[in-house]
Design a protein around this motif. Structure first.
Motif: not given
Length: 153
Positions: A37-38, A41, A43-45, A47, A95-96, A99, A102-103
């Motif tokens: 997922m990171m 997407s 925002p995942y990238e 983070v 946004e972070i 994320v 979710h994580l």
């Protein structure tokens, strides 16, 4: 990592090994899903990039008392974490936070996970305040910090 788990089960024997093996497989599957997922997407990238920028990274909100507890613990141990105050980052911070929420919920589904604090050690998600305190109490936090290069003693 999976082959190491298999070796420890064979060496340990008994039913407890099978439970540890299943738990390890679930942990590895969750970790693989998070990494996928990171990469996929934006925002995942972001983070992932931020989390790997230092040996210890704390995502925080400036008025959060639990964030303060985690930061003070790490500073007290002699760690100089990179701290991102998400409430000061505007829309990107929200946004972070989404994320991170979710994580954290993916790694601890039984615990209602708040998005902050979120602590990364060596670029890997350690967890929130409960996980950090648990690791500190059981003695596994300092070796983890040493392994990541955050502590030298």
């Amino acid at each position: 990592s999976l082959s190491c788990s298999l070796l420890s089960i064979r060496a340990g024997g008994g039913g407890g090994g099978r439970r540890r093996f299943r738990m390890r497989m679930v942990e590895e599957a969750a970790e693989g899903m998070m990494m996928m997922m990171m990469r996929r997407s934006g925002p995942y990238e972001r983070v992932a990039r931020m989390a790997s920028g230092n040996a210890v990274v704390v995502f925080s909100v400036s008025g959060c008392c639990m964030c303060h507890v985690v930061k003070r613990l790490l500073l007290g141990l002699g760690v100089g974490p990179t701290v991102y105050e998400l409430d000061q980052l505007g829309r990107g911070g929200r946004e972070i936070q989404a994320v991170l929420s979710h994580l954290l919920s993916a790694t601890s589904p039984s615990v209602s996970a708040a998005a902050v604090p979120a602590v990364f050690v060596g670029g890997q998600l350690l967890g929130g305040v409960e996980k950090v305190m648990s690791c500190h109490i059981n003695g596994s936090l300092v070796p983890l910090l040493k392994q990541a290069g955050a502590l030298w003693l």
